[in-house]
Design a protein around this motif. Sequence first.
Motif, short mmCIF file in Angstrom:
data_model
loop_
_atom_site.label_atom_id
_atom_site.label_comp_id
_atom_site.label_asym_id
_atom_site.label_seq_id
_atom_site.Cartn_x
_atom_site.Cartn_y
_atom_site.Cartn_z
N GLU A 156 31.70 13.05 60.86
CA GLU A 156 30.81 13.80 59.97
C GLU A 156 30.59 15.22 60.48
N GLU A 157 30.40 15.34 61.82
CA GLU A 157 30.22 16.67 62.39
C GLU A 157 31.48 17.51 62.21
N ALA A 158 32.65 16.87 62.46
CA ALA A 158 33.90 17.60 62.26
C ALA A 158 34.08 18.00 60.81
N LEU A 159 33.74 17.06 59.91
CA LEU A 159 33.84 17.36 58.48
C LEU A 159 32.87 18.47 58.08
N GLN A 160 31.67 18.42 58.67
CA GLN A 160 30.68 19.46 58.36
C GLN A 160 31.18 20.82 58.84
N GLU A 161 31.82 20.82 60.04
CA GLU A 161 32.39 22.07 60.53
C GLU A 161 33.50 22.56 59.61
N ARG A 162 34.34 21.62 59.16
CA ARG A 162 35.41 22.01 58.24
C ARG A 162 34.84 22.51 56.93
N ILE A 163 33.77 21.85 56.44
CA ILE A 163 33.14 22.30 55.20
C ILE A 163 32.55 23.68 55.38
N SER A 164 31.87 23.89 56.55
CA SER A 164 31.29 25.21 56.81
C SER A 164 32.38 26.27 56.88
N SER A 165 33.49 25.92 57.60
CA SER A 165 34.60 26.86 57.68
C SER A 165 35.21 27.12 56.31
N PHE A 166 35.34 26.05 55.53
CA PHE A 166 35.90 26.19 54.18
C PHE A 166 34.98 27.04 53.31
N GLU A 167 33.65 26.80 53.42
CA GLU A 167 32.71 27.59 52.63
C GLU A 167 32.76 29.06 53.04
N SER A 168 32.83 29.30 54.39
CA SER A 168 32.93 30.68 54.85
C SER A 168 34.21 31.32 54.35
N ASP A 169 35.33 30.56 54.48
CA ASP A 169 36.60 31.08 53.98
C ASP A 169 36.56 31.28 52.48
N ALA A 170 35.90 30.34 51.78
CA ALA A 170 35.79 30.46 50.33
C ALA A 170 34.97 31.69 49.94
N ARG A 171 33.88 31.94 50.73
CA ARG A 171 33.08 33.14 50.44
C ARG A 171 33.91 34.41 50.66
N ARG A 173 37.23 34.63 50.53
CA ARG A 173 38.20 34.71 49.44
C ARG A 173 37.53 35.12 48.13
N LYS A 174 36.30 34.66 47.94
CA LYS A 174 35.58 35.03 46.72
C LYS A 174 35.33 36.53 46.68
N LEU A 175 34.94 37.07 47.88
CA LEU A 175 34.72 38.52 47.93
C LEU A 175 36.01 39.27 47.65
N VAL A 176 37.11 38.82 48.30
CA VAL A 176 38.41 39.48 48.06
C VAL A 176 38.80 39.35 46.60
N LEU A 177 38.62 38.15 46.05
CA LEU A 177 38.97 37.93 44.65
C LEU A 177 38.09 38.77 43.73
N GLN A 178 36.79 38.88 44.10
CA GLN A 178 35.88 39.69 43.28
C GLN A 178 36.31 41.15 43.30
N LYS A 179 36.73 41.61 44.51
CA LYS A 179 37.23 42.99 44.59
C LYS A 179 38.48 43.16 43.74
N ARG A 180 39.38 42.19 43.81
CA ARG A 180 40.59 42.27 43.00
C ARG A 180 40.26 42.24 41.52
N VAL A 181 39.29 41.39 41.16
CA VAL A 181 38.87 41.32 39.75
C VAL A 181 38.27 42.65 39.32
N ASP A 182 37.39 43.20 40.20
CA ASP A 182 36.80 44.50 39.86
C ASP A 182 37.89 45.56 39.73
N SER A 183 38.87 45.53 40.68
CA SER A 183 39.96 46.49 40.61
C SER A 183 40.77 46.31 39.35
N LEU A 184 41.05 45.02 39.01
CA LEU A 184 41.79 44.75 37.78
C LEU A 184 41.01 45.18 36.56
#
Length: 266
Positions: A156-171, A173-184
């Motif tokens: 569970e701790e490992a999964l929580q770390e992976r989820i936290s890492s995934f959420e951080s990575d998702a955030r 990527r979301k920022l990068v994607l938002q920038k790309r969307v804004d640029s587009l």
Amino acid sequence: MDAAQINQVIDKLVEAKLVRLTPSDTQGDGQVELVHEALIDNWPRYQGWLEAEQLNRYKRLRLVRDAQDWQAQDRPSDLLWRGQVLQEAKSYQNLSVIETEFLEASENALKAATFQEENFLIRLEFLTKELEVARTNERALQEELNTIQATSKLQEEALQERISSFESDARGRKLVLQKRVDSLETSLKAQEKTLQDKVNSHKAASAEVLRYKQKYQRFLIITAFLVISTGAAIAFAVVQRQNSSSQSESILRDLTDPPQSEIARL
């Protein structure tokens, strides 16, 4: 103490004139009486014998009473004797039929109860062993459960770390994607504006072409009208000229070939 020893004691008491022996016609039925009652108060062992005899008589009477009650109540098992009182009753002599049956029923009930108790103890021992096995299994299961819980906690701790890492990575990527969307969006807006300008320019050119086309059509109409008018005028002029030529020829013919009437008139 056997009968011989008892007889020896009685003989000594008779010699000491402490007791008096009254013989009987039946052997063994002689009576022993005290010479003086003061012997009772000053002889502790005799007092013990009397108390023991009274207790034996009480027990004997109790056996008679309990056996009769048992017989009167249709021999219920809950009135039978158990334990020490039953063991003492085995030494009683001269039992009646009902007393014998009462003690035998008590003995049989005791044996049955003992058998049931032994079976119960065997069953209890078996259940105790099963309980011990169950407790051992329970401890093993508890240890396994603890291991599973510890493993689950780590997972569970490992999964929580992976989820936290995934959420951080998702955030991220979301920022990068938002920038790309804004640029587009900015690019699309610019392209839309450029396209709109081109459309407006095209519309303006189309309008200009339409105006030139209309002017050209009017020019063609006017030119055609002029051509037609010119052709008609030329044709009219030709016709007029032809008519004029015909009249001139007719006049000349008339001049060259005068009528006979005219000649005659001349």
